[in-house]
Write an enzyme that holds these catalytic residues in place. Structure first.
Site, PDB file in Angstrom:
ATOM      1  N   HIS A 187       0.538  -7.361  -7.351  1.00 45.53           N
ATOM      2  CA  HIS A 187      -0.349  -6.915  -6.256  1.00 45.53           C
ATOM      3  C   HIS A 187      -0.281  -5.395  -6.070  1.00 45.53           C
ATOM      4  O   HIS A 187      -0.280  -4.900  -4.936  1.00 45.53           O
ATOM      5  CB  HIS A 187       0.011  -7.599  -4.931  1.00 45.53           C
ATOM      6  CG  HIS A 187      -0.176  -9.083  -4.934  1.00 45.53           C
ATOM      7  ND1 HIS A 187      -1.278  -9.701  -4.401  1.00 45.53           N
ATOM      8  CD2 HIS A 187       0.604 -10.075  -5.412  1.00 45.53           C
ATOM      9  CE1 HIS A 187      -1.168 -11.009  -4.537  1.00 45.53           C
ATOM     10  NE2 HIS A 187      -0.038 -11.275  -5.150  1.00 45.53           N
ATOM     11  N   ASN A 234      -3.105 -15.803  -0.295  1.00 45.21           N
ATOM     12  CA  ASN A 234      -4.023 -15.474  -1.387  1.00 45.21           C
ATOM     13  C   ASN A 234      -5.426 -15.944  -1.023  1.00 45.21           C
ATOM     14  O   ASN A 234      -5.614 -16.640  -0.018  1.00 45.21           O
ATOM     15  CB  ASN A 234      -3.582 -16.159  -2.690  1.00 45.21           C
ATOM     16  CG  ASN A 234      -2.489 -15.384  -3.418  1.00 45.21           C
ATOM     17  OD1 ASN A 234      -2.244 -14.218  -3.141  1.00 45.21           O
ATOM     18  ND2 ASN A 234      -1.835 -16.025  -4.354  1.00 45.21           N
TER      19      ASN A 234
HETATM   20  C1  HEM Z   1       7.964 -17.672  -6.387  1.00 40.93           C
HETATM   21  C2  HEM Z   1       6.756 -17.225  -6.080  1.00 40.93           C
HETATM   22  C3  HEM Z   1       6.458 -15.801  -5.717  1.00 40.93           C
HETATM   23  C4  HEM Z   1       7.242 -14.695  -5.784  1.00 40.93           C
HETATM   24  C5  HEM Z   1       8.684 -14.598  -6.258  1.00 40.93           C
HETATM   25  C6  HEM Z   1       6.459 -13.577  -5.324  1.00 40.93           C
HETATM   26  C7  HEM Z   1       6.893 -12.265  -5.273  1.00 40.93           C
HETATM   27  C8  HEM Z   1       6.137 -11.195  -4.888  1.00 40.93           C
HETATM   28  C9  HEM Z   1       6.566  -9.823  -4.920  1.00 40.93           C
HETATM   29  C10 HEM Z   1       7.932  -9.350  -5.403  1.00 40.93           C
HETATM   30  C11 HEM Z   1       5.561  -9.062  -4.429  1.00 40.93           C
HETATM   31  C12 HEM Z   1       5.543  -7.549  -4.271  1.00 40.93           C
HETATM   32  C13 HEM Z   1       5.740  -7.231  -2.821  1.00 40.93           C
HETATM   33  C14 HEM Z   1       5.853  -5.760  -2.530  1.00 40.93           C
HETATM   34  O1  HEM Z   1       6.344  -5.000  -3.380  1.00 40.93           O
HETATM   35  O2  HEM Z   1       5.481  -5.362  -1.407  1.00 40.93           O
HETATM   36  C15 HEM Z   1       4.491  -9.950  -4.069  1.00 40.93           C
HETATM   37  C16 HEM Z   1       3.318  -9.557  -3.496  1.00 40.93           C
HETATM   38  C17 HEM Z   1       2.425 -10.443  -2.950  1.00 40.93           C
HETATM   39  N1  HEM Z   1       2.447 -11.819  -3.050  1.00 40.93           N
HETATM   40 FE1  HEM Z   1       3.813 -12.914  -3.992  1.00 40.93          FE
HETATM   41  N2  HEM Z   1       5.219 -14.015  -4.968  1.00 40.93           N
HETATM   42  C18 HEM Z   1       5.172 -15.376  -5.187  1.00 40.93           C
HETATM   43  C19 HEM Z   1       4.113 -16.204  -4.923  1.00 40.93           C
HETATM   44  C20 HEM Z   1       3.064 -15.888  -4.113  1.00 40.93           C
HETATM   45  C21 HEM Z   1       2.143 -16.819  -3.524  1.00 40.93           C
HETATM   46  C22 HEM Z   1       2.193 -18.332  -3.727  1.00 40.93           C
HETATM   47  C23 HEM Z   1       1.287 -16.101  -2.735  1.00 40.93           C
HETATM   48  C24 HEM Z   1       0.169 -16.559  -1.854  1.00 40.93           C
HETATM   49  C25 HEM Z   1       0.104 -17.767  -1.288  1.00 40.93           C
HETATM   50  C26 HEM Z   1       1.661 -14.701  -2.854  1.00 40.93           C
HETATM   51  C27 HEM Z   1       1.033 -13.647  -2.209  1.00 40.93           C
HETATM   52  C28 HEM Z   1       1.392 -12.327  -2.357  1.00 40.93           C
HETATM   53  C29 HEM Z   1       0.644 -11.235  -1.762  1.00 40.93           C
HETATM   54  C30 HEM Z   1      -0.592 -11.351  -0.882  1.00 40.93           C
HETATM   55  C31 HEM Z   1       1.297 -10.059  -2.138  1.00 40.93           C
HETATM   56  C32 HEM Z   1       0.869  -8.645  -1.799  1.00 40.93           C
HETATM   57  C33 HEM Z   1       1.450  -8.228  -0.463  1.00 40.93           C
HETATM   58  C34 HEM Z   1       0.933  -6.867  -0.074  1.00 40.93           C
HETATM   59  O3  HEM Z   1      -0.284  -6.719   0.119  1.00 40.93           O
HETATM   60  O4  HEM Z   1       1.739  -5.940   0.061  1.00 40.93           O
HETATM   61  N3  HEM Z   1       2.742 -14.614  -3.697  1.00 40.93           N
HETATM   62  N4  HEM Z   1       4.866 -11.242  -4.384  1.00 40.93           N
END
Ligand code: HEM
Length: 509
Positions: free
Chosen positions: A67, A140
């Site tokens: 992201h 999401n």
């Molecule tokens: C084991 C599953 C998952 C892991 C380990 C994971 C991990 C991460 C990590 C490390 C980031 C970066 C965050 C940052 O640096 O600020 C991120 C961003 C993000 N993830 Fe996940 N994620 C997973 C699944 C999901 C799922 C299922 C969704 C939605 C239902 C999701 C939605 C998001 C969103 C929206 C962001 C961006 C947040 C922002 O705008 O700063 N992720 N994720």
């Protein structure tokens, strides 16, 4: 001043601030460096020059590991329907109550400079500054996800990013993973329909995907999923339109969000809940902790509860959007995580990555600051800029009373006991039922099935033959004609003909 408040003075260009070094020393000319004579070497004593260069050298922080490319804005949530039968959550406890928020939308796989219109799920995050702490929705634009076991997340993401040798996006890696982890089929159906290329951030829905628990002070709870529906109606690009936009304006979604808000044309979303009691959940057809499944709306109807609008652009992108730090574990009384294993691991992963990306005191960055937070047991660390709790004791002292609010976690129903196991849910026929339903839905929207086939073919054709074959078989499990249609559309345009399959299939896999 916290970033959730409107800055007292926005840019006041009529003022002429005195230009200084970072320690406040006035500087006569920012563009001349101290040197010996007209052509002599530079002087180490020139703090202005060194200050400027050294700061420039450190301008970049790590981009988000996923992201990375995103855009955001501030807004306000308003409760529209009474849901006090479900939760004591402060932000939701009165019809008409308003809460300030900041939102960030993003693509997932691309780097910070990648095109906004790429085929990808979209992130949909909102941070609400409630009276009882920040509550983050880290959603999401799809109601399901590729996996249901969190240890697969880093592996999966690697296959969607760049090949470690070529540093190129790699269709073989991409489909090799998906075709060997077929619980992803449902999300693949979303991604390769035109829903995978939204028209803009304003024209897409947001979904919690995970099941959460809304709780009441007596310890009872209900399982819920949250849906945010865009009031503009969903709108998507075709594959060709998305490709053209990527070439013409890679920042199209970012620009669209900023410009429309600047013009006073504020986007808004209506928020709904799907609700299951713990007893209903037990006999529900679908496992509510399986992130690859939706709760069909015919069985669990949507119940409206609020609306949010985005009505103010950030003054500074880096300060307010790059540094915003969302986490599913940023919760408040009245909501709790469910046992969904992917959600459980996300509770850990986000604050962990923020400590790496922004530092241990990331909650002190203005955009992340809660309305009020008081935790003098968390002290020091890099960039402790909030006064560090002054003279307050750094332990539960008998000389400084604090109020500990009675926040009772939900106690009823969920009592866990069992041996520790490391086990994946196997892929079964059940995993193809909802993808098949989505294929039928696409059939009711003119041209969508054809677009789906073309969208997959265009991407899959670049994969190696063995991977293509396995992917056709996966789509055949969803619908017996679908695999054949995709094969017929893919093979003629593939640069790696099937005849090379025997020799090349294993190469570089
Ligand atoms: C084991 C599953 C998952 C892991 C380990 C994971 C991990 C991460 C990590 C490390 C980031 C970066 C965050 C940052 O640096 O600020 C991120 C961003 C993000 N993830 Fe996940 N994620 C997973 C699944 C999901 C799922 C299922 C969704 C939605 C239902 C999701 C939605 C998001 C969103 C929206 C962001 C961006 C947040 C922002 O705008 O700063 N992720 N994720």
């Amino acid at each position: 001043m916290a970033a959730n408040e409107k800055p007292a003075g926005t840019l006041r260009y009529e003022e002429k601030p005195v230009y200084t070094t970072s320690n406040g020393c006035p500087v006569n000319d920012p563009e001349s460096s101290q040197r010996v004579g007209q052509n002599g070497p530079l002087l180490l004593q020139d703090f202005h020059l060194i200050d400027l260069l050294a700061h420039f050298d450190r301008e970049r922080i790590p981009e988000r590991v996923v992201h990375a490319k995103g855009a955001g804005a501030y807004g306000e949530f308003e409760v529209t329907h009474d849901i006090s039968d479900l939760t004591s959550l402060d932000m939701l406890n009165d019809v008409g109550k308003k809460t300030k928020c900041v939102a960030r939308f993003s693509t997932v796989g691309g780097e910070k400079g990648s095109p906004d219109s790429a085929r990808d799920p979209r992130g949909f995050s909102v941070k609400f500054y409630t009276e009882e702490g920040n509550w983050d929705w880290v959603f999401n634009n799809t109601p399901i996800f590729f996996l249901r076991d969190p240890s697969k997340f880093p592996i999966f993401i690697h296959t969607q990013k760049r090949n470690p040798q070529t540093n190129l996006k790699d269709a073989t890696m991409f489909w090799d993973y998906l075709s060997t982890h077929q619980e992803s089929a449902h999300q693949v159906m979303h991604l390769f329909s035109d829903r995978g290329t939204p028209y803009s951030y304003r024209h897409m829905n947001g979904y919690s995907g995970h099941t959460y628990k809304l709780t009441k002070p007596d310890g009872t709870f209900n399982y819920v999923q949250i849906h945010c529906k865009t009031d503009l109606g969903s709108k998507t690009f075709t594959n060709a339109e998305a490709g053209q936009m990527a070439a013409e304006n890679p920042d199209s979604h970012t620009q669209d969000l900023f410009n429309t808000i600047e013009d006073g044309d504020y986007p808004s979303w209506t928020c709904y809940l799907q609700v299951l009691s713990p007893e209903q959940a037990e006999s529900f057809r679908w496992n509510i902790f399986d992130l690859t499944k939706v709760w069909p709306q015919k069985e669990v109807p949507l119940r409206p509860f609020g609306k949010f609008i985005l009505n103010r652009n950030p003054e500074n992108y880096f300060a307010e959007i790059e540094q915003v730090a969302f986490s599913p574990s940023h919760m408040v009384p009245g909501v709790e995580p469910s046992a969904d294993p992917v959600l459980q691991s996300r509770l850990f992963s986000y604050p962990d990555t923020h400590r790496h990306r922004l530092g241990v005191n990331y909650q002190q960055i203005p955009v992340n600051q809660p309305l009020r937070a008081f935790n003098p047991y968390q002290r020091d660390g890099i960039m402790a800029v909030n006064g560090n709790y002054g003279a307050n004791p750094n332990y539960p002292s008998t000389y400084r009373n604090m109020t500990y609010k009675p926040v009772k976690p939900s106690q009823e129903h969920e009592k866990w006991a069992g041996a520790a196991v490391a086990q994946q849910l196997p892929v079964t026929e059940e995993d193809f039922v909802q993808p098949a339903m989505l294929w039928e839905v696409l059939g009711k929207q003119e041209g969508q099935q054809e677009n789906f086939v073309g969208n997959v073919a265009g991407h899959l054709s670049a994969a190696k033959p063995a991977v293509r074959q396995r992917t056709y078989e996966m789509f055949t499990k969803i619908n017996k004609d679908l695999g054949k249609r995709i094969e017929e559309a893919t093979e003629p345009i593939s640069p790696h003909p099937q005849s090379q399959a025997a020799g090349n299939a294993q190469a570089r896999l």
